[in-house]
Design a protein around this motif. Structure first.
Motif, mmCIF file in Angstrom:
data_model
loop_
_atom_site.group_PDB
_atom_site.id
_atom_site.type_symbol
_atom_site.label_atom_id
_atom_site.label_comp_id
_atom_site.label_asym_id
_atom_site.label_seq_id
_atom_site.Cartn_x
_atom_site.Cartn_y
_atom_site.Cartn_z
ATOM 1 N N CYS A 55 3.773 7.906 0.333
ATOM 2 C CA CYS A 55 2.821 8.681 -0.456
ATOM 3 C C CYS A 55 1.378 8.292 -0.112
ATOM 4 O O CYS A 55 0.535 9.157 0.141
ATOM 5 N N ILE A 56 1.118 7.014 -0.084
ATOM 6 C CA ILE A 56 -0.244 6.545 0.209
ATOM 7 C C ILE A 56 -0.660 6.928 1.628
ATOM 8 O O ILE A 56 -1.749 7.473 1.841
ATOM 9 N N LEU A 57 0.211 6.646 2.598
ATOM 10 C CA LEU A 57 -0.117 6.987 3.990
ATOM 11 C C LEU A 57 -0.211 8.503 4.184
ATOM 12 O O LEU A 57 -1.042 8.984 4.952
ATOM 13 N N GLY A 58 0.648 9.247 3.488
ATOM 14 C CA GLY A 58 0.611 10.705 3.597
ATOM 15 C C GLY A 58 -0.707 11.275 3.136
ATOM 16 O O GLY A 58 -1.327 12.088 3.823
ATOM 17 N N ALA A 63 -5.681 14.684 6.367
ATOM 18 C CA ALA A 63 -6.775 15.380 7.047
ATOM 19 C C ALA A 63 -6.525 15.514 8.550
ATOM 20 O O ALA A 63 -7.009 16.468 9.164
ATOM 21 N N ILE A 64 -5.762 14.597 9.123
ATOM 22 C CA ILE A 64 -5.504 14.685 10.560
ATOM 23 C C ILE A 64 -4.137 15.290 10.874
ATOM 24 O O ILE A 64 -3.725 15.330 12.024
ATOM 25 N N GLY A 65 -3.425 15.740 9.861
ATOM 26 C CA GLY A 65 -2.177 16.451 10.071
ATOM 27 C C GLY A 65 -0.916 15.618 9.967
ATOM 28 O O GLY A 65 0.145 16.138 9.645
ATOM 29 N N ILE A 66 -1.013 14.340 10.253
ATOM 30 C CA ILE A 66 0.168 13.476 10.184
ATOM 31 C C ILE A 66 0.651 13.362 8.742
ATOM 32 O O ILE A 66 1.854 13.325 8.476
ATOM 33 N N GLY A 67 -0.280 13.345 7.822
ATOM 34 C CA GLY A 67 0.052 13.181 6.416
ATOM 35 C C GLY A 67 0.928 14.293 5.876
ATOM 36 O O GLY A 67 1.759 14.052 5.000
ATOM 37 N N ILE A 68 0.768 15.487 6.414
ATOM 38 C CA ILE A 68 1.586 16.604 5.941
ATOM 39 C C ILE A 68 3.060 16.338 6.229
ATOM 40 O O ILE A 68 3.931 16.571 5.386
ATOM 41 N N VAL A 69 3.335 15.837 7.411
ATOM 42 C CA VAL A 69 4.723 15.515 7.782
ATOM 43 C C VAL A 69 5.274 14.428 6.859
ATOM 44 O O VAL A 69 6.406 14.531 6.362
ATOM 45 N N LEU A 70 4.481 13.391 6.621
ATOM 46 C CA LEU A 70 4.925 12.309 5.753
ATOM 47 C C LEU A 70 5.185 12.804 4.332
ATOM 48 O O LEU A 70 6.176 12.417 3.700
ATOM 49 N N LEU A 71 4.326 13.660 3.833
ATOM 50 C CA LEU A 71 4.500 14.184 2.475
ATOM 51 C C LEU A 71 5.700 15.118 2.379
ATOM 52 O O LEU A 71 6.370 15.156 1.343
ATOM 53 N N ILE A 72 5.991 15.869 3.437
ATOM 54 C CA ILE A 72 7.181 16.728 3.435
ATOM 55 C C ILE A 72 8.447 15.874 3.418
ATOM 56 O O ILE A 72 9.394 16.158 2.666
ATOM 57 N N VAL A 73 8.470 14.816 4.226
ATOM 58 C CA VAL A 73 9.616 13.896 4.234
ATOM 59 C C VAL A 73 9.786 13.280 2.853
ATOM 60 O O VAL A 73 10.903 13.206 2.310
ATOM 61 N N LEU A 74 8.696 12.841 2.252
ATOM 62 C CA LEU A 74 8.742 12.246 0.925
ATOM 63 C C LEU A 74 9.242 13.254 -0.108
ATOM 64 O O LEU A 74 10.081 12.919 -0.949
#
Length: 116
Positions: A55-58, A63-74
């Motif tokens: 959640c924190i890293l997502g 803003a750089i796009g990686i967070g969206i993937v992490l939040l979808i996985v979460l």
């Protein structure tokens, strides 16, 4: 060596008093699911910390796009947890029952006089 009916009743009463609540776990899942609150409550601190970290890293990298993937996985993980919560609560109760039964059996063994 087996437990008496009274000892079994006492163990079940302690389980009722000490076991985690499914309702409380679901409330934590609804309000703090993305932060792993329900997993912290159920004693699964390792995976709860991973959810918190995702959640924190997502959010930090959204803003750089990686967070969206992490939040979808979460989000998928938290959704699956909705179906796993009853099993986690039951596993916690089973572990507690096993621990209390073993303690009672050891106490019975210590209370028995040695046989010659």
């Amino acid at each position: 060596m087996t437990l008496s009916v009274q000892q079994q009743m006492l163990i079940e009463q302690r389980i009722t008093n000490e076991a985690k609540s499914t309702g409380a776990a679901y409330l934590l899942w609804v309000f703090l699911g993305g932060l792993g609150g329900h997993r912290f409550y159920l004693g699964r601190t390792g995976t709860a910390f991973v959810q918190l970290l995702l959640c924190i890293l997502g959010w930090a990298t959204v803003a750089i796009g990686i967070g969206i993937v992490l939040l979808i996985v979460l989000a998928m993980w938290v959704l699956v947890d909705a179906f796993l919560i009853p099993g986690m609560v039951q596993e916690q109760k089973d572990n507690l029952r096993s621990s209390l039964s073993m303690t009672a059996m050891l106490a019975n063994g210590a209370a028995q006089p040695p046989q010659a």
